[in-house]
Design a protein around this motif. Structure first.
Motif, short mmCIF file in Angstrom:
data_model
loop_
_atom_site.label_atom_id
_atom_site.label_comp_id
_atom_site.label_asym_id
_atom_site.label_seq_id
_atom_site.Cartn_x
_atom_site.Cartn_y
_atom_site.Cartn_z
N SER A 150 0.83 -1.20 0.00
CA SER A 150 0.00 0.00 0.00
C SER A 150 0.87 1.26 0.00
CB SER A 150 -0.93 0.00 1.22
OG SER A 150 -1.91 1.01 1.12
N MET A 151 1.95 1.23 0.75
CA MET A 151 2.87 2.37 0.77
C MET A 151 3.60 2.49 -0.56
SD MET A 151 4.27 2.46 4.72
CE MET A 151 4.86 0.76 4.77
N ILE A 181 -1.60 -0.54 10.73
CA ILE A 181 -1.45 0.87 11.06
C ILE A 181 -0.13 1.10 11.80
CG2 ILE A 181 -2.79 0.64 13.20
CD1 ILE A 181 -2.59 3.72 10.85
N GLY A 182 0.31 0.13 12.57
CA GLY A 182 1.60 0.24 13.26
C GLY A 182 2.75 0.31 12.28
N ILE A 183 2.69 -0.50 11.21
CA ILE A 183 3.73 -0.46 10.19
C ILE A 183 3.74 0.89 9.49
CG2 ILE A 183 4.40 -1.44 7.96
CD1 ILE A 183 3.36 -4.16 9.01
N ALA A 184 2.56 1.43 9.20
CA ALA A 184 2.48 2.74 8.54
C ALA A 184 3.04 3.84 9.44
CB ALA A 184 1.03 3.03 8.17
N ALA A 188 6.25 6.26 8.63
CA ALA A 188 6.18 7.72 8.66
C ALA A 188 7.28 8.31 9.54
CB ALA A 188 4.81 8.16 9.18
N GLN A 189 7.60 7.63 10.63
CA GLN A 189 8.62 8.12 11.55
C GLN A 189 10.02 8.01 10.96
OE1 GLN A 189 7.91 5.84 15.11
NE2 GLN A 189 6.10 7.03 15.69
N GLY A 194 7.38 8.01 2.47
CA GLY A 194 7.47 8.83 1.27
C GLY A 194 6.53 10.01 1.27
N GLY A 195 5.91 10.29 2.41
CA GLY A 195 5.00 11.42 2.52
C GLY A 195 4.52 11.56 3.95
#
Length: 210
Positions: A150-151, A181-184, A188-189, A194-195
């Motif tokens: 998804s990323m 959601i934890g992986i996302a 992000a951190q 990528g955004g």
């Protein structure tokens, strides 16, 4: 059950699976003055609803005021009753509003359509992307993406803001409920997303176009 005093102006239905197109849920939204956009072949399932339904094919667009909405491909499938497989279409939506491009992925496995969408329509400002219902892989991979896929799709789309969805509701798969959601959040951190990550609470409103 009741959703409260939410009364939408527009409902976007990506496909006909029950966890995305549930008649009781739509009734709980209340009202009858709004419009539903849905894939070709799906409106017949909405005969009991007192709302305006318009079917769309891939590549078709419609204008609602100053909002332009395009129905685009996804790597998925349709069935509600077991005897109607792929008798209706499925897909994703691109919403254009005040210079912003918002991509609603719907359900999709990872495939080349993301890069093709970017090539035809340009970079996406906001991408509403799934991060759940992906295990076991050998069953789910042709219907849903895992968080890493998804990323990658988000990056394929040239996305700027990643809004996670498709988690924390129906128990459809084998992964722990908070894993995706934890992986996302970790991505992000550490910058690998990528955004920007925009995780919304239940009922939270995201303002667009200001």
């Amino acid at each position: 059950f009741e959703i409260g005093h939410i009364c939408p102006d527009l409902l976007l239905v990506s496909h006909g699976h029950y966890d995305h197109f549930d008649i009781r849920t739509i009734r709980a939204l209340g009202g009858s003055g709004y419009t539903a956009l849905m894939p070709l072949g799906l409106a017949r399932y909405a005969k009991k609803l007192s709302i305006k339904c318009f079917e769309m094919e891939w590549g078709q667009k419609t204008m609602l005021g100053d909002i332009e909405i395009l129905f685009l491909p996804a790597y998925h499938w349709h069935s509600r009753y077991g005897f109607d497989k792929n008798r209706a279409l499925w897909g994703s939506f691109l919403i254009r509003y005040r210079g912003k491009q918002i991509y609603f992925c719907g359900d999709s496995g990872y495939n080349t359509h993301f890069t093709k969408i970017r090539a035809e329509y340009g970079d996406m400002d906001i991408c509403i992307m799934p991060v759940g219902a992906y295990k076991p892989d050998f069953i789910m991979k042709h219907s849903h993406m895992d968080p890493y896929e998804s990323m990658q799709a988000f990056r394929d789309l040239g996305g700027k803001v990643f809004v996670p969805m498709h988690y924390g509701t129906f128990a459809l798969s084998d992964e722990p409920p908070g894993e995706g959601i934890g992986i996302a959040k970790c991505a992000a951190q550490d910058g690998s997303l990528g955004g920007e990550l925009a995780e919304l609470d239940i009922g939270e409103i995201m303002e667009i176009g200001r």
